[in-house]
Every structure is written in C-alpha cells, then in structure tokens.
Write an enzyme that holds these catalytic residues in place. Structure first.
Site, short mmCIF file in Angstrom:
data_model
loop_
_atom_site.label_atom_id
_atom_site.label_comp_id
_atom_site.label_asym_id
_atom_site.label_seq_id
_atom_site.Cartn_x
_atom_site.Cartn_y
_atom_site.Cartn_z
N GLY A 120 0.81 -1.21 0.00
CA GLY A 120 0.00 0.00 0.00
C GLY A 120 0.84 1.26 0.00
O GLY A 120 0.55 2.22 -0.73
N CYS A 121 1.90 1.26 0.80
CA CYS A 121 2.75 2.45 0.90
C CYS A 121 3.57 2.65 -0.37
O CYS A 121 3.86 3.79 -0.76
CB CYS A 121 3.67 2.32 2.12
SG CYS A 121 2.75 2.25 3.67
#
Length: 223
Positions: A120-121
């Site tokens: 996600g990051c």
C-alpha cells in the site's frame, strides 16, 4: 478481497473458501479483509492475532482507543482551517526538514504512511512520484513521513526513484501532533495534509486502504 484466511499458531495459511471466517485454533475470528489488508501494510501475524483476541472480548464498536496514544479518547485529526504544527525531522538525504522553512515560499503536501516498501505504501509513494511534476507546477513541496529509519527511507527512495524527501518521525511525535489515529488501534494511520504558504491546513484526508486516492485528493486541493 472476498477471501478469508485461517490463522493457526503464528502462521497465515493459504486462502480458503470465500465464505469462511478467519479462525485461530483457540477460537479467534478475524474478518478476511482485515487479515489481507494487515499483511499488505506489513503488519506481522503477531499483531493480527492480538487484534483477534480483542474481538473475542469486545464487540468491534465497543473497542476503546485508550492505548493508542496514551489517552482515553483520541482527538480528531487536524482538518482544514487548523494551523499546521511545525516539525523538525531528519530526511533520508541527510538534511533536516522544517515546515516553517516553507512558510511564505511553497505549499506543502505532507503524507503520513505506515511503513516503507509495503504494497500500500509503495503504491502511494509511487503515485506521488508519478504526479510530482504536477505538484511542482503548483508551487508545492511533497514530504513523506513514517517512523522508519533514515537507512530504510534511503533504500525505499532509491528502489522506486522517489524524488521527494522521506522524513523519520521516530517515536511518532509529529504523527501525534497532527492527531492521526491508528487503523483498528493497530496499524499506523495513513493521512495526507495540504498546507498553504501561511502554514494553514487547506485539506486533510485519511484512508488506510485507498493509498492512491491521497494523491488525487491532494492535487484537487491545490488546483
């Protein structure tokens, strides 16, 4: 999405049927979406199981946030119209970054994320990278913040050719100053703030599992 995972001891096993809940041998039941999302942001199985034990004792709506930042109730995240707290943090490039350095010179997009080099990051950081020229053309600096070390930030920035500074918020003081809550009381929150040249927040956005939406929201706020 739609799958679930059996949790036994300290291991996450392969997905089973879409309708089956996540079950620990001792009886812990975890939603599949939580397990998948937790792993996607680099959360260890130990914390997944810890959260499961909470669910065994409390209904989700009744879980208190007493231990998130040492207070019985979290304050709201800072929003548009609030003055952005200043900070002085080390960057992965060896320099220090202060919000006050941009006062009267540039707008600032400040994005807080959970952990370097997790799915996600990575999506979020690469989306900011791909839109970086758009921010520059709007006289806006981009700064990423997490609690990861400078060396971790340097590897992350180098691996994905990130053109903006990544700052280390060791201990989470800056995150607390912006009053960003943890997702489900466990995962460091994902939040973005658009700050104008006067140091006032013009927009804020929090969404743990919509990393790319942070970039779109930030661009819209400074258009």
């Amino acid at each position: 999405p739609g799958y679930s995972t059996r949790v036994r001891s300290s291991r996450l096993l392969a997905p089973c049927s879409p309708s089956t809940p996540v079950v620990k041998q001792t009886g812990t039941v975890l939603p599949a979406s939580f397990c998948i999302s937790a792993v996607c942001v680099g959360l260890s199985t130990r914390y997944v199981l810890a959260f499961g034990r909470q669910l065994n004792h409390f209904h989700l709506r009744k879980i208190r946030t007493a231990n998130v930042y040492g207070s019985a109730r979290l304050k709201r995240m800072l929003k548009a119209g609030d003055v952005a707290p200043d900070f002085d943090l080390p960057s992965h490039n060896g320099e220090r970054a202060r919000l006050s350095d941009f006062r009267g010179k540039k707008n600032v997009v400040l994005f807080f994320y959970p952990k370097d080099d997790t799915p996600g990051c990575t999506k979020e950081a690469c989306s900011f990278r791909d839109s970086y020229d758009g921010f520059l053309s709007r006289d806006t600096a981009v700064l990423g913040i997490s609690s990861d070390s400078g060396s971790s930030h340097a590897r992350f920035a180098s691996k994905y050719s990130l053109p903006f500074p990544l700052l280390t918020d060791e201990g989470g003081a800056t995150r607390r100053a912006y009053q960003i809550s943890r997702t489900l009381g466990i995962i460091p929150g994902r939040a973005t703030f658009v700050i104008d040249k006067n140091g006032v927040i013009r927009a804020s956005f929090a969404a743990q599992f919509q990393p790319e939406e942070h970039v779109r929201t930030a661009l819209e706020a400074i258009t």
